[in-house]
Write an enzyme that holds these catalytic residues in place. Structure first.
Site, short mmCIF file in Angstrom:
data_model
loop_
_atom_site.label_atom_id
_atom_site.label_comp_id
_atom_site.label_asym_id
_atom_site.label_seq_id
_atom_site.Cartn_x
_atom_site.Cartn_y
_atom_site.Cartn_z
CB SER A 1 36.41 38.98 45.03
OG SER A 1 37.05 40.01 44.40
CG HIS B 1 42.10 32.63 45.04
ND1 HIS B 1 41.77 33.25 46.14
CD2 HIS B 1 42.01 33.65 44.10
CE1 HIS B 1 41.29 34.69 45.59
NE2 HIS B 1 41.59 34.61 44.51
CD GLU C 1 41.64 27.50 34.15
OE1 GLU C 1 40.33 27.88 33.85
OE2 GLU C 1 42.09 27.03 35.08
NE ARG D 1 44.50 35.85 42.54
CZ ARG D 1 43.47 35.62 41.89
NH1 ARG D 1 43.41 34.68 40.82
NH2 ARG D 1 42.78 36.69 41.82
#
Lengths: 646, 253
Positions: free
Chosen positions: A285, A267, A433, A338
């Site tokens: 975020s 990220h 996930e 990302r």
């Protein structure tokens, strides 16, 4: 045995799920009462699944390692959840959401699963609204939306910067309702340590009560793993400290295939690492990139002076700032996906333009947004994130730009599942996930929450019925059988073995070492030499760990060190499989960047000739090389193109 | 961000091996702690030291370490989550402490939150209160389109203010009566501001309050300490709303 059957239904993409639902079996209410289901993990996927299955009339037993399901790490997701509602009239559609997700995942996800995810996404929003999730609203009372990385429409629904929290609390409340109604039995502070197979089918689990060390057996007609990702293999990550891959790994050791372990998302907007005492990384975020501009200095001497603390970022003039995302990717700018944003930040830092003492940070600047919109608007949109940043770094982001750097965030790989979300073990399911199916090699923002809830509310409750319809003659599962005996022995002897090593180093010592190997060789970029080195070094670390770890305390009491040791033993093995998978995948795609495979301008270069597959690794026994099966990915509806955000 | 180093600090911490153990304070020395470290990272350092010395490390609850899971329940120098406002323990950083300082660390103290070990307490009571009615009774599927339930922005924002509660228990631990009113009020208030919760509003308020009393939490005497200790700044105005909701429910019996 490479009988990988993904069970993708035939027919046009847009009709596969509805036709499949019509064709699969359902269980009568009278029979549901006789069937038991175990759900391990109570985050977005697990809590929504357990609640929905309880509502349907099954007997559900739900497990989590935390003290309450409300603490699952889904709670930390900040930015939002996608849904193809087209409320903004900006030409969004189910197909467009599907297409963005497939493209964002670098064409390494299944078409059918991804389309289904987009198809059920509008239902998720409706469900959550009905539960009382306080989504952001427009003045007229309708739902508000914003945009997220990798996407050109505004389809992200949000509840301030606490969307994951509110969605999880919604699922938690649905779960609580079922606990109160008696259809779900909740086992908090319990950790699953083995899956029990009877006649090749999943028939229960063995778990440890973390408050007193008691090993317990639980039987069921089906077992659902909703246990999240394995990002903590890197030690430093944005995952909660307890997040682990152990349940998935036990399933793998019992015969469930493990798919695409090398796909881990980095990220781009985390608070950078500082010093050596840090235990985890905090994410800022992705929604911040809507209004924040990412930059590094244009001049190396400015970067150097920043690193030494001689100047502050506000001393650098606009013309000396390199807004490298806007420069390189004019059409997406700061909103590139990302993996692209992360690599671009690393490229700037590697080239000597990093801005913190370690040279591993770039700026995310709100100066321009504050000038344009006023501080009040920015405070309203991101206030809690700004506050969090200031608490951690002691820097006020309204006055100074934030420092950010990429960090390990989400595991796209996981347990292999078919279209029904069933693993290669009959009766064993993996959702959220913990499975591998929907994101490909990269996950776009606001799509993880979507997948967790899609699986839990709207997919598993149907598909598990198809399997259980064939099990209605199976009586309640007894746990005093040789299979349960063997599994319990397996668990106990492993714990005793770890406990009795009585070596010289605490668990974290080894975990940090593993994290270092993983970040260095299996991190943001990988090459053949490094991956081979990683496999060797992990093997050495494994030996050292199993001969020199020290676990204090008692077996039959709360013992966090014992819990950590078991999880680390599995992380070491997962790390090995990640390196093998990365070595085997001789192309760059999404989060997996092989230095041997780049385009002329330095972007990741996919190779569809060799890479259009999902790996499915099969366990062969301790210290034996695993075998990889290939699930060929077939694209009938999208054309595979080089991903471009220019 | 050059972090200073605290050369030596003393940590006076509550040790209790199990629920029936009497418990006592022990004091440990910790050296070379970066002021940029979080309080929990300081305990990690201390635990590493204890393990190497062959002692039992301090058991404490923690997980997300980014201020949202609500797990890290510690009373530090007489304050829930430590001497800073609007934070959880994981967001407390060592820059709030001085070199040579003695820091006192205790678990939440409340009859309804029994100690399990050291700093770990059992907060199952909070789950039980939620189970008594802290939800909207809606099954999966068969719900209307989200935009058919319009909600004024100001109401959605107020509901969100209340919904931000992380269930950590700081309010209970700080209250001289060990009251759970702020926690209960936050949930009741969230749904009171939304049309979705209306149908069950009366039942919810009564059931949650009754459960709270049954589980041994004390009554609210409006001292307001809970609001000051709350890491998410949940306002006691929600308690006023809970009282209104509760009275409305009672009078309509």
């Amino acid at each position: 045995m490479s009988n990988i059957d993904s069970k993708i239904p035939k027919g046009p993409l847009a009709e596969k799920w509805s036709r499949h639902k019509e064709a699969i079996r359902v269980v009568s209410p009278a029979n549901k009462r006789k069937l038991d289901i175990i759900v391990v993990g109570t985050g977005l996927a697990g809590a929504s699944a357990a609640a929905s299955l309880g509502e349907l009339g099954y007997n559900v037993k739900a497990f989590c390692y935390q003290d309450s399901p409300r603490r699952a790490h889904s709670i930390a997701a900040q930015g939002g959840i996608n849904a193809a509602k087209n409320y903004q009239n900006d030409n969004d559609s189910v197909y467009r959401l599907f297409y963005d997700t497939i493209k964002g995942g670098d064409y390494r996800a299944r078409e059918a699963n991804t389309y289904r995810l987009a198809e059920v996404s509008p239902n998720i929003i409706d469900q959550c609204v009905a539960q009382g999730v306080p989504f952001a609203r427009e003045y007229g009372g309708t739902l508000a939306n914003r945009s997220f990385g990798g996407v050109l429409v505004s389809r992200t629904f949000y509840a301030r910067g606490q969307t994951g929290q509110q969605l999880l609390l919604g699922a938690y409340s649905a779960l609580n309702r079922q606990i109160d109604a008696g259809s779900v039995e909740m086992y908090a502070r319990h950790e699953m340590l083995d899956v029990v197979l009877v006649g090749g089918k999943a028939h229960g689990i063995v778990a440890r009560d973390l408050t007193n060390g008691e090993i317990k057996r639980f039987g069921a007609h089906a077992v659902v793993l909703a246990t999240g990702g394995y990002g903590n293999v890197f030690f430093l990550s944005t995952n909660a400290m307890g997040c682990n891959g152990s349940a998935a790994w036990q399933a793998y050791k019992r015969g469930a295939y493990f798919s695409n372990p090398c796909y881990v998302q980095i990220h781009p907007t985390c608070i950078p690492v500082h010093g050596s005492q840090q235990s985890k990384l905090t994410l800022m975020s992705e929604s911040l990139r809507n209004d924040g501009r990412v930059w590094a200095p244009k001049k190396k001497e400015d970067a150097e002076r920043l690193r030494k603390g001689e100047i502050s970022p506000i001393d650098i003039k606009d013309e000396d700032r390199d807004f490298y995302l806007e420069r390189r990717y004019p059409s997406y700018g700061n909103l590139v996906p990302r993996d692209v944003a992360s690599r671009a930040a690393k490229e700037r830092c590697d080239a000597g333009f990093g801005v913190n003492a370690e040279g591993k940070a770039v700026f995310l600047d709100f100066k321009y947004a504050i000038e344009r919109l006023g501080r009040e608007t920015i405070e309203k949109r991101y206030g809690n994130l700004f506050q969090m940043y200031e608490k951690i770094t002691d820097v006020n982001p309204y006055e100074n730009p934030m420092q950010i750097f990429p960090a390990i965030h989400y595991a796209m790989g996981g347990i292999w599942v078919d279209y029904n979300l069933m693993t290669s073990i009959p009766g064993l399911y993996a959702i959220g996930e913990a499975n591998f199916s929907d994101h490909g090699a990269n996950r776009l923002g606001a799509s993880a929450l979507m997948q967790g809830l899609a699986d839990g509310y709207f997919i598993l409750p149907y598909t598990i019925g198809d399997y259980l319809a064939g099990e209605i003659m199976v009586p309640r599962i007894e746990t005093n059988t040789p299979e349960f005996e063997e599994a319990e022995k397996n668990v106990t002897s492993r714990l005793e073995k770890l406990y009795n090593i009585k070596g010289g180093q605490p668990v974290d010592y080894f975990h940090k070492k593993l994290g270092h190997i993983m970040w260095e060789y299996v991190g943001m970029s990988r090459n053949e030499e490094g991956l081979k080195k990683a496999i060797e070094e992990i093997a050495e670390l494994k030996k050292e760990f199993w001969s020199n770890v020290r676990i204090p305390g008692e077996m039959n009491n709360i013992n966090p060190e014992l819990e950590k040791a078991g999880r680390l033993a599995d992380f070491i093995d997962i790390g090995d499989l990640m390196a093998r998978d990365a070595l085997n995948r001789n192309e760059s795609c999404g989060g997996h960047f092989r230095e041997e495979s780049v385009t002329e301008d330095g972007e990741a270069k996919r190779n569809d000739e060799i890479g259009c597959y999902a790996s499915a690794w099969e366990f062969q026994g301790e210290d034996k090389e695993p075998v990889m099966h290939r699930e060929e990915l077939v694209f009938e509806n999208v054309k595979l193109t080089q991903r471009s955000y220019k | 961000m050059a972090d200073k180093i605290l050369k030596k600090i003393y940590v006076k911490v509550w040790r209790q091996n199990n629920p029936s153990d009497k418990g006592r304070f022990e004091t440990y020395e910790v050296e070379n702690v970066s002021q940029g470290s979080s309080f929990l990272e300081m305990i990690d350092i201390l635990n590493d030291q204890l393990i190497r010395e062959g002692k039992d490390p301090i058991a404490f609850d923690h997980d997300c370490r980014e201020g949202i899971c609500g797990m890290c329940s510690m009373y530090i120098n007489g304050h829930a989550h430590g001497p800073d406002s609007e934070i959880t323990t994981c967001q407390l950083h060592m820059r709030k402490f001085e070199d040579g300082e003695t820091i006192t660390v205790e678990p939440w103290r409340a009859g309804a939150f029994p100690v399990i070990k050291d700093l770990i307490v059992d907060r199952t009571a909070f789950d039980k209160i939620q189970q008594a009615g802290g939800y909207v009774s809606v099954n999966t599927g068969g719900v209307p389109d989200g935009n058919t339930i319009p909600i004024a922005q100001v109401d959605a924002e107020e509901a969100m203010d209340a919904a931000a509660c992380i269930g950590c228990g700081a309010c209970v631990a700080t209250c001289k009566n060990s009251s759970a009113m702020l926690f209960v009020a936050a949930k009741v208030s969230q749904f009171a501001k939304l049309p979705q919760g209306k149908v069950e509003a009366k039942r919810r308020a009564k059931a949650m309050v009754a459960k709270m009393d049954e589980l041994g939490f004390g009554g609210c005497t409006n001292t307001g300490a809970c609001e000051l200790a709350c890491p998410k700044n949940i306002s006691i105005s929600h308690i006023a709303r809970l009282n209104r909701e509760y009275l409305k429910a009672k009078f309509s019996d």
